[in-house]
Design a protein around this motif. Sequence first.
Motif, short mmCIF file in Angstrom:
data_model
loop_
_atom_site.label_atom_id
_atom_site.label_comp_id
_atom_site.label_asym_id
_atom_site.label_seq_id
_atom_site.Cartn_x
_atom_site.Cartn_y
_atom_site.Cartn_z
N PHE A 1 0.85 -1.18 0.00
CA PHE A 1 0.00 0.00 0.00
C PHE A 1 0.88 1.23 0.00
O PHE A 1 1.95 1.25 0.61
N GLY A 2 0.44 2.26 -0.70
CA GLY A 2 1.23 3.46 -0.76
C GLY A 2 0.42 4.69 -1.14
O GLY A 2 -0.81 4.63 -1.22
N TRP A 3 1.11 5.78 -1.33
CA TRP A 3 0.50 7.04 -1.75
C TRP A 3 1.39 7.65 -2.80
O TRP A 3 2.55 7.30 -2.95
N ARG A 4 0.83 8.57 -3.57
CA ARG A 4 1.57 9.19 -4.67
C ARG A 4 1.78 10.66 -4.38
O ARG A 4 0.85 11.38 -4.04
N ASP A 5 3.01 11.11 -4.52
CA ASP A 5 3.35 12.52 -4.33
C ASP A 5 2.81 13.29 -5.53
O ASP A 5 3.22 13.05 -6.66
N GLU B 1 3.21 3.17 2.47
CA GLU B 1 2.44 3.55 3.66
C GLU B 1 3.18 3.15 4.93
O GLU B 1 3.12 3.85 5.93
N ALA B 2 3.87 2.02 4.90
CA ALA B 2 4.51 1.48 6.09
C ALA B 2 5.58 2.40 6.67
O ALA B 2 5.65 2.61 7.88
N ASP B 3 6.42 2.98 5.80
CA ASP B 3 7.53 3.78 6.32
C ASP B 3 7.73 5.11 5.59
O ASP B 3 8.62 5.88 5.93
N GLY B 4 6.93 5.39 4.58
CA GLY B 4 7.03 6.66 3.87
C GLY B 4 8.16 6.74 2.87
O GLY B 4 8.33 7.76 2.20
#
Length: 56
Positions: free
Chosen positions: A22-26, A35-38
């Motif tokens: 899981f993640g996010w997009r700049d 998501e876990a550690d940025g």
Amino acid sequence: MTGTFPVEAGWVVFSRDGRAQFGWRDPETGSFHAEADGECIADAVGAVEFYSEVVH
């Protein structure tokens, strides 16, 4: 689906080694971050967006 969502999309990001996380997009750079550690997912080869408010 149509409509405006009050939250930004989350991402399931696939990396070159076959992992999915899981993640996010700049929005400024377009890079994906975990998501876990940025940390930046530098070897991302694809991603699928999802809206947790809609899926759950």
